[in-house]
Design a protein around this motif. Structure first.
Motif, mmCIF file in Angstrom:
data_model
loop_
_atom_site.group_PDB
_atom_site.id
_atom_site.type_symbol
_atom_site.label_atom_id
_atom_site.label_comp_id
_atom_site.label_asym_id
_atom_site.label_seq_id
_atom_site.Cartn_x
_atom_site.Cartn_y
_atom_site.Cartn_z
ATOM 1 N N GLN A 1 -5.158 -19.311 85.315
ATOM 2 C CA GLN A 1 -5.222 -20.283 84.220
ATOM 3 C C GLN A 1 -5.631 -19.651 82.903
ATOM 4 O O GLN A 1 -5.599 -20.312 81.867
ATOM 5 C CB GLN A 1 -6.187 -21.412 84.588
ATOM 6 N N GLY A 2 -6.012 -18.366 82.950
ATOM 7 C CA GLY A 2 -6.348 -17.663 81.714
ATOM 8 C C GLY A 2 -7.820 -17.658 81.363
ATOM 9 O O GLY A 2 -8.182 -17.660 80.179
ATOM 10 N N ALA A 3 -8.686 -17.626 82.364
ATOM 11 C CA ALA A 3 -10.122 -17.543 82.109
ATOM 12 C C ALA A 3 -10.468 -16.225 81.417
ATOM 13 O O ALA A 3 -9.833 -15.194 81.655
ATOM 14 C CB ALA A 3 -10.897 -17.662 83.418
ATOM 15 N N VAL A 4 -11.491 -16.258 80.574
ATOM 16 C CA VAL A 4 -11.970 -15.044 79.898
ATOM 17 C C VAL A 4 -12.608 -14.099 80.910
ATOM 18 O O VAL A 4 -12.401 -12.888 80.878
ATOM 19 C CB VAL A 4 -12.985 -15.409 78.795
ATOM 20 N N SER A 5 -13.389 -14.665 81.824
ATOM 21 C CA SER A 5 -14.012 -13.885 82.892
ATOM 22 C C SER A 5 -14.193 -14.791 84.105
ATOM 23 O O SER A 5 -14.328 -16.013 83.965
ATOM 24 C CB SER A 5 -15.368 -13.317 82.457
ATOM 25 N N VAL A 6 -14.182 -14.185 85.300
ATOM 26 C CA VAL A 6 -14.374 -14.952 86.529
ATOM 27 C C VAL A 6 -15.346 -14.181 87.419
ATOM 28 O O VAL A 6 -15.080 -13.036 87.796
ATOM 29 C CB VAL A 6 -13.049 -15.174 87.295
ATOM 30 N N LYS A 7 -16.447 -14.840 87.760
ATOM 31 C CA LYS A 7 -17.442 -14.227 88.635
ATOM 32 C C LYS A 7 -17.715 -15.155 89.816
ATOM 33 O O LYS A 7 -17.694 -16.379 89.662
ATOM 34 C CB LYS A 7 -18.738 -13.940 87.883
#
Length: 480
Positions: A312-318
């Motif tokens: 979906q185009g997240a800036v960062s995923v943790k």
């Protein structure tokens, strides 16, 4: 090719179907693995050792006859391989895609244990059935004789659909009731397209509808129709609702905007893939685009969430998980795929609370570091908090993927005599799936707790056989 030419695991290395590169596959929701070419499928199937005690089959919940359909595939007898696969599995093309083979059949492959790399059972299973659909080998459901008895099935997930298929083939009149506007349950709205493309599910549902299964959708039992009314309408009833109540946290600001449930997040994403209007997605509430995403949990649902957020185009995923990598419940294959796609796993961490901005929306997660202590009653080491090691992880979208619990069906359906366990799951006999209510069966997650699609399919098939035996009883009594 003869059977003696099967044992090629020494000369032929394990080879999965081509996997699209992360930078390409994260641009869409298409499945990440390609399809085997015919020669490659035959070659990989030919690696099977045809062992005398097939642990792959033993560790498959459906006890699929894996060695035999691998041999038939290696011999180029693909239609026979499909027929054999279909005998024990109602939806082999779905299991080939989403079963955690690394924990089941492939993880117990003899040549894997010997260090030669497992036979790629799931990929071959997918190839066999996809080819069967393309070639027209998947035949319509046409019962040899129609019967007057009817069965009502509550829930259009894998357990309910597997039972519907088996009952309908026997000529039983089948009606499936489901709360959603499309059948398929979590296969439709929970599992993302990059693991299970939706046309794969829809073609099976279309086959059932074409075969005479009646679907009553947008139907909430207990609201739109009573459970007693369903019982009165049918000769037998099967409960296959699954478990949809999300487990939650007790932590400061857990109810802040931006802290959402995994089921809501995944459902919104899957609805968009169908082209539906989804206001919660369009408003940004359930859309990860441009946001710093933190997912809490370590199961397969958490993996679905992190990989969806990347697309979906997240800036960062943790991803925060309270144990280490070796002790996480999710598939290791899925974890590897997520890491390839840029997801960062923060092991041995858990949320203590949430920070909010001036508008009250979430802006961060207060993270507490954990360590693994002494084993618990199951032998699994319990996580312990490391005091004084807290820190704040910036985030404006937090997704809770903490698992699912059963809804209180006796209360919701006004059926207090429906017996449940202390966990809230329906109590049913393990071999027949009968409940304490006469003429009522229950299968899948509503009995087992949150589990795998393949177990629900097994339960549904077994319950269908039990229901058929039950429906034969009056005829037997009359004959005597």
């Amino acid at each position: 090719m003869t059977q003696s030419q099967m044992l090629r695991f020494i000369s032929v290395e394990k080879e999965m179907p081509l996997k699209r590169p992360p930078e390409i596959r994260t641009e869409d929701f298409g499945e990440i693995y390609g399809q085997y070419l015919t020669e490659k499928a035959e070659e990989q199937a030919g690696r099977c050792s045809q062992c005398g005690v097939p642990y792959c089959q033993t560790h498959c919940p459906l006890h699929n006859n894996i060695p035999d359909w691998l041999m038939l595939t290696a011999q180029g007898r693909l239609e026979e391989a499909y027929e054999l696969s279909q005998e024990t599995n109602t939806f082999p093309e779905i299991c080939g895609r989403i079963c955690p083979q690394d924990r089941l059949c492939e993880g117990n492959c003899v040549i894997e244990q010997a260090g030669h790399g497992t036979v790629t059972i799931g990929a071959v299973e997918k190839y066999i059935t996809d080819t069967a659909w393309e070639k027209g080998w998947v035949k319509p459901i046409r019962p040899a004789q129609e019967r007057s008895e009817s069965v009502g099935i509550i829930g259009a997930g894998p357990g309910g659909l597997a039972a519907a298929d088996r009952l309908r083939r026997a000529g039983i009149q089948v009606t499936v009731y489901d709360r959603y506007d499309r059948a398929g349950g979590l296969m439709t709205y929970g599992i993302p397209g990059f693991k299970l493309e939706k046309p794969v599910v829809m073609q099976r549902i279309d086959q059932l509808a074409d075969g005479g299964v009646e679907f009553v959708l947008n139907c909430n039992v207990g609201e739109d129709i009573s459970f007693d009314a369903i019982r009165g309408k049918h000769d037998a009833v099967l409960i296959a609702t699954g478990v949809y109540k999300s487990r939650d946290l007790e932590a400061p600001n857990v109810g802040a905007p931006g802290v959402v449930r995994a089921i809501d997040y995944l459902t919104a994403s899957n609805r968009k893939s169908f082209g539906d209007e989804v206001p919660e997605f369009d408003s940004g509430e359930l859309n990860a685009k441009g946001r710093r995403v933190v997912v809490i949990g370590g199961g397969d649902t958490a993996m679905d969430c992190v990989r969806t957020a990347v697309r979906q185009g997240a800036v960062s995923v943790k991803c925060l998980y309270r144990r280490d990598r070796a002790n996480m419940p999710g598939s290791q294959r899925e974890t590897q795929n997520a890491e390839e796609e840029g997801v960062e796993f923060v092991w041995q961490t858990a949320p203590r609370g949430f920070v909010t901005d001036d508008d009250g929306a979430v802006s961060g997660v207060i993270v507490q570091k954990m360590r693994l202590g002494a084993p618990d009653a199951t032998g699994r080491r319990s996580p312990e908090v490391i005091e004084g090691a807290d820190y704040t992880e910036a985030s404006d979208l937090v997704i809770k993927a903490l698992g699912f619990e059963p809804e209180a069906l006796p209360a919701l359906w006004n059926v207090p005599e429906l017996t449940v366990t202390r966990w809230g799951t329906i109590k049913a006999r393990f071999n027949t799936h009968e409940t304490d209510l006469p003429g009522v069966w229950a299968v899948g997650d509503i009995v087992r707790g949150a589990s795998l699609v393949v177990w629900a399919i097994r339960d549904g098939r077994e319950a269908a056989d039990s229901i058929l035996a039950y429906l034969e009883q009056p005829a037997q009594v009359a004959a005597e």
